[in-house]
Design a protein around this motif. Structure first.
Motif, PDB file in Angstrom:
ATOM      1  N   LYS A 160       0.898  -1.667   0.263  1.00 27.88           N
ATOM      2  CA  LYS A 160       0.032  -0.001   0.059  1.00 27.88           C
ATOM      3  C   LYS A 160       1.468   1.361  -0.058  1.00 27.88           C
ATOM      4  N   GLU A 161       2.228   1.081   0.906  1.00 27.86           N
ATOM      5  CA  GLU A 161       2.843   2.432   0.865  1.00 27.86           C
ATOM      6  C   GLU A 161       3.813   2.766  -0.621  1.00 27.86           C
ATOM      7  N   LEU A 162       3.762   1.639  -1.152  1.00 29.54           N
ATOM      8  CA  LEU A 162       4.688   2.056  -2.358  1.00 29.54           C
ATOM      9  C   LEU A 162       3.702   2.284  -3.146  1.00 29.54           C
ATOM     10  N   THR A 163       2.365   1.664  -3.231  1.00 27.96           N
ATOM     11  CA  THR A 163       1.196   1.915  -4.444  1.00 27.96           C
ATOM     12  C   THR A 163       1.239   3.604  -4.230  1.00 27.96           C
ATOM     13  N   ILE A 164       0.694   3.616  -3.249  1.00 25.09           N
ATOM     14  CA  ILE A 164       0.297   5.112  -2.731  1.00 25.09           C
ATOM     15  C   ILE A 164       1.773   6.289  -3.199  1.00 25.09           C
ATOM     16  N   LYS A 165       2.800   5.902  -3.210  1.00 25.27           N
ATOM     17  CA  LYS A 165       3.709   5.920  -3.529  1.00 25.27           C
ATOM     18  C   LYS A 165       4.068   6.717  -5.079  1.00 25.27           C
ATOM     19  N   MET A 166       3.809   5.956  -5.829  1.00 24.73           N
ATOM     20  CA  MET A 166       4.094   5.665  -7.309  1.00 24.73           C
ATOM     21  C   MET A 166       2.831   6.458  -7.517  1.00 24.73           C
ATOM     22  N   LEU A 167       1.371   6.375  -6.547  1.00 25.63           N
ATOM     23  CA  LEU A 167       0.145   7.359  -7.783  1.00 25.63           C
ATOM     24  C   LEU A 167       0.634   9.015  -7.633  1.00 25.63           C
ATOM     25  N   ASN A 168       1.126   9.463  -5.927  1.00 28.96           N
ATOM     26  CA  ASN A 168       1.283  10.451  -5.986  1.00 28.96           C
ATOM     27  C   ASN A 168       2.563  11.380  -6.797  1.00 28.96           C
ATOM     28  N   GLU A 169       3.538  10.375  -7.631  1.00 26.30           N
ATOM     29  CA  GLU A 169       4.185  11.055  -7.943  1.00 26.30           C
ATOM     30  C   GLU A 169       3.878  11.723  -9.334  1.00 26.30           C
ATOM     31  N   TRP A 170       2.399  10.770 -10.023  1.00 30.55           N
ATOM     32  CA  TRP A 170       1.598  10.926 -10.736  1.00 30.55           C
ATOM     33  C   TRP A 170       0.790  11.980 -10.918  1.00 30.55           C
ATOM     34  N   ILE A 171       0.817  12.537  -9.747  1.00 25.61           N
ATOM     35  CA  ILE A 171      -0.412  13.009  -9.534  1.00 25.61           C
ATOM     36  C   ILE A 171       0.195  14.996  -9.119  1.00 25.61           C
ATOM     37  N   SER A 172       1.570  14.597  -8.435  1.00 27.24           N
ATOM     38  CA  SER A 172       2.537  15.880  -8.309  1.00 27.24           C
ATOM     39  C   SER A 172       2.731  15.967  -9.986  1.00 27.24           C
ATOM     40  N   ARG A 173       2.606  15.562 -10.967  1.00 25.34           N
ATOM     41  CA  ARG A 173       3.929  16.043 -12.247  1.00 25.34           C
ATOM     42  C   ARG A 173       1.700  16.009 -12.604  1.00 25.34           C
ATOM     43  N   LYS A 174       0.628  15.847 -12.458  1.00 19.27           N
ATOM     44  CA  LYS A 174      -0.574  16.369 -13.487  1.00 19.27           C
ATOM     45  C   LYS A 174      -0.191  15.292 -14.229  1.00 19.27           C
ATOM     46  N   MET A 175      -0.305  13.992 -13.897  1.00 19.85           N
ATOM     47  CA  MET A 175      -0.792  12.711 -14.819  1.00 19.85           C
ATOM     48  C   MET A 175      -1.523  12.538 -14.439  1.00 19.85           C
ATOM     49  N   PRO A 176      -2.970  12.204 -14.900  1.00 23.89           N
ATOM     50  CA  PRO A 176      -3.662  11.670 -15.057  1.00 23.89           C
ATOM     51  C   PRO A 176      -3.959   9.885 -15.143  1.00 23.89           C
ATOM     52  N   TYR A 177      -3.908   9.254 -14.917  1.00 18.59           N
ATOM     53  CA  TYR A 177      -3.921   7.105 -14.860  1.00 18.59           C
ATOM     54  C   TYR A 177      -4.976   6.767 -14.790  1.00 18.59           C
ATOM     55  N   THR A 178      -4.883   5.438 -15.370  1.00 21.56           N
ATOM     56  CA  THR A 178      -5.913   4.541 -14.861  1.00 21.56           C
ATOM     57  C   THR A 178      -5.132   2.948 -14.708  1.00 21.56           C
ATOM     58  N   VAL A 179      -6.255   2.986 -12.901  1.00 19.72           N
ATOM     59  CA  VAL A 179      -5.897   2.142 -11.614  1.00 19.72           C
ATOM     60  C   VAL A 179      -6.794   1.382 -11.898  1.00 19.72           C
ATOM     61  N   ALA A 180      -6.239  -0.166 -12.278  1.00 22.57           N
ATOM     62  CA  ALA A 180      -6.424  -1.748 -12.345  1.00 22.57           C
ATOM     63  C   ALA A 180      -6.654  -1.527 -11.153  1.00 22.57           C
ATOM     64  N   ILE A 181      -7.504  -2.440 -10.146  1.00 21.38           N
ATOM     65  CA  ILE A 181      -7.926  -2.415  -8.569  1.00 21.38           C
ATOM     66  C   ILE A 181      -8.695  -3.771  -8.545  1.00 21.38           C
ATOM     67  N   ILE A 182      -8.179  -4.684  -7.609  1.00 18.99           N
ATOM     68  CA  ILE A 182      -8.925  -5.864  -6.634  1.00 18.99           C
ATOM     69  C   ILE A 182      -9.545  -5.551  -5.719  1.00 18.99           C
ATOM     70  N   PRO A 183     -10.804  -5.860  -6.074  1.00 26.37           N
ATOM     71  CA  PRO A 183     -11.494  -5.380  -5.195  1.00 26.37           C
ATOM     72  C   PRO A 183     -11.521  -5.866  -3.991  1.00 26.37           C
ATOM     73  N   LEU A 184     -11.240  -7.375  -3.638  1.00 25.06           N
ATOM     74  CA  LEU A 184     -11.289  -8.245  -3.031  1.00 25.06           C
ATOM     75  C   LEU A 184     -10.934  -7.121  -1.561  1.00 25.06           C
ATOM     76  N   ASN A 185     -11.543  -7.214  -0.214  1.00 21.71           N
ATOM     77  CA  ASN A 185     -11.581  -6.875   0.439  1.00 21.71           C
ATOM     78  C   ASN A 185     -10.791  -5.636   1.080  1.00 21.71           C
ATOM     79  N   LEU A 186     -11.633  -4.707   0.057  1.00 16.84           N
ATOM     80  CA  LEU A 186     -10.856  -3.043  -0.299  1.00 16.84           C
ATOM     81  C   LEU A 186     -11.618  -1.983   0.765  1.00 16.84           C
TER      82      LEU A 186
END
Length: 462
Positions: free
Chosen positions: A90-116
């Motif tokens: 989770k921490e690494l995932t959020i860190k990667m996504l924050n990089e995209w957000i800070s660079r204003k890069m929209p993205y597609t995230v493929a989510i596994i719903p189990l226990n989400l």
């Protein structure tokens, strides 16, 4: 118009209110204090919510303000992050996504719903940043022992997709239109189930329009692909389709201990830096799909092309027309040897002399290695956009253009030099939305090819 009656009404109302206050001052003071308390409380709560960034509720009340417009003059990158889930990395995932957000890069995230929904931190993060992302469905549990959608019937696939959409719809009020099958494997009936659940895109690993063309990780060598390889692949794909999809996973950037590897992560930052330096624009599958739907004035279901065994794509059919009659009889054309690699077309990379497709939209791309080609013809159609100095050209197949019809489509390519049209190659597409017909089509084709081969080779003279 005479408004004296209104002024009189206001005047007498004021007199009555003042008279009531004079007679009952305590009641007036109590009402004034209650009103002041409620009003100040409303202002405090609203201000505190905005100040603390607690925008989850407000985001659920309005559509995202992200600029979803696609500039047709730009080349786009779609970043597809698979295996986003509760707890794991989770921490690494959020860190990667924050990089995209800070660079204003929209993205597609493929989510596994189990226990989400049991992971409040991840669900809160996705909700708060939903205006930067497109949520795609990536199975339910992404089981390691079997691909979840490999052999499912339509009814079972429909139930699973529908059930898991209910979980994802608790994260976002945006319409979910992209399905990314676990292990990039799914049954034919899953396609029909996805359509009935209002998905518009199935994105996986082949050569469909919305399949990924580049990946950060090489699964054959279990190492990261070099950044330059990812960039070059993306540039080649975007040159033809105007966009390219890059697949990434959080686990691409971990070490043997299962934790983030700083050296690996630097490669991730290098990739993002170089993508920006290439002047790519960034978007999501959903936004680019909406753009294309506006162009064609209709919604289309985008699925990958028919599954083919890549190992059988190389030709083993001899082009030597002088092959003996005896060799021809003993070398029957079969499912394993009837394909021949295209001599001209380099995109999609799987292109053969005979092809089966279920997608009604496909872009073909060529490289011209010859000099002095003045014009290019597909059958009798001259490519109007081609100039004599061009080294590449493209041709779009689409049912809306009336150049792709059900069943057999033959495209003969000609190069014109000094007013002389020279035949270069013939490519055939068998198009059908019903994949169950492909085996029957293949048998008919093989029968015809074998008959033609025998008819065109002269019988030996004794």
């Amino acid at each position: 118009m005479n408004f004296n009656w209104a002024l009189s009404l206001i005047y007498h109302s004021i007199i009555l209110i003042v008279h009531w206050i004079i007679k009952k001052p305590m009641q007036f003071i109590i009402i004034l204090l209650v009103f002041t308390f409620l009003f100040n409380g409303f202002i405090f709560v609203t201000g505190r919510s905005l100040k603390d960034g607690n925008i989850q509720y407000l985001q659920n009340l309005h559509f995202c303000a992200r600029n979803e417009g696609i500039d047709p003059n730009k080349k786009y990158i779609i970043l597809r992050l698979d295996d986003v889930q509760s707890y794991y990395l989770k921490e690494l995932t959020i860190k990667m996504l924050n990089e995209w957000i800070s660079r204003k890069m929209p993205y597609t995230v493929a989510i596994i719903p189990l226990n989400l929904t049991e992971d409040p931190e991840m669900t809160r993060y996705l909700r708060q940043n939903k205006c930067s992302i497109e949520i795609a469905q990536h199975g339910f549990s992404h089981r390691a022992d079997i691909a979840e959608f490999k052999d499912l019937s339509e009814s079972v696939a429909y139930k699973k997709l529908n059930q898991w959409l209910e979980i994802l719809n608790k994260i976002t009020n945006q319409k979910i239109i992209t399905f990314i099958p676990p292990e990039n494997i799914y049954s034919t009936w899953t396609v029909e189930a996805a359509k009935k659940n209002n998905f518009k895109i199935i994105s996986w690993e082949w050569d469909g329009l919305f399949d990924y063309s580049a990946t950060s990780f090489n699964f054959d060598t279990d190492t990261l692909n070099s950044v330059d390889v990812v960039i070059d692949t993306s540039k080649s794909d975007a040159a033809l389709n105007w966009f390219s999809i890059i697949m990434l996973h959080p686990q691409d950037y971990i070490g043997e201990d299962g934790e983030e590897d700083p050296i690996q992560y630097e490669k991730y930052i290098e990739l993002l830096d170089k993508l920006e330096n290439e002047w790519f624009a960034f978007t999501t599958m959903q936004d680019y799909y909406n753009f294309m739907s506006k162009i064609w004035w209709e919604e289309v279901f985008y699925d990958a092309e028919i599954k083919k065994d890549k190992k059988k794509r190389l030709s083993v059919v001899s082009d030597d027309v002088t092959a003996s009659w005896t060799e021809m009889l003993h070398n029957e054309i079969t499912k394993d040897n009837y394909l021949r690699k295209s001599k001209l077309i380099d995109s999609p990379s799987w292109m053969n002399n005979y092809n089966y497709i279920s997608n009604n939209y496909l872009i073909l791309g060529w490289n011209i290695s010859e000099d002095n080609v003045e014009n290019v013809y597909i059958n009798e159609y001259q490519l109007t956009g081609f100039q004599s100095w061009d080294r590449t050209f493209t041709y779009i197949l689409n049912t809306d253009f009336w150049n792709l019809k059900e069943w057999e489509n033959i495209y003969e390519i000609y190069f014109e030099k000094q007013w002389d049209k020279i035949f270069k190659e013939s490519i055939v597409f068998y198009y059908s939305q019903d994949r169950t017909q492909y085996d029957k089509y293949t048998e008919k084709l093989l029968t015809r090819l074998n008959n033609e081969a025998r008819d065109t080779v002269p019988s030996p003279k004794y």
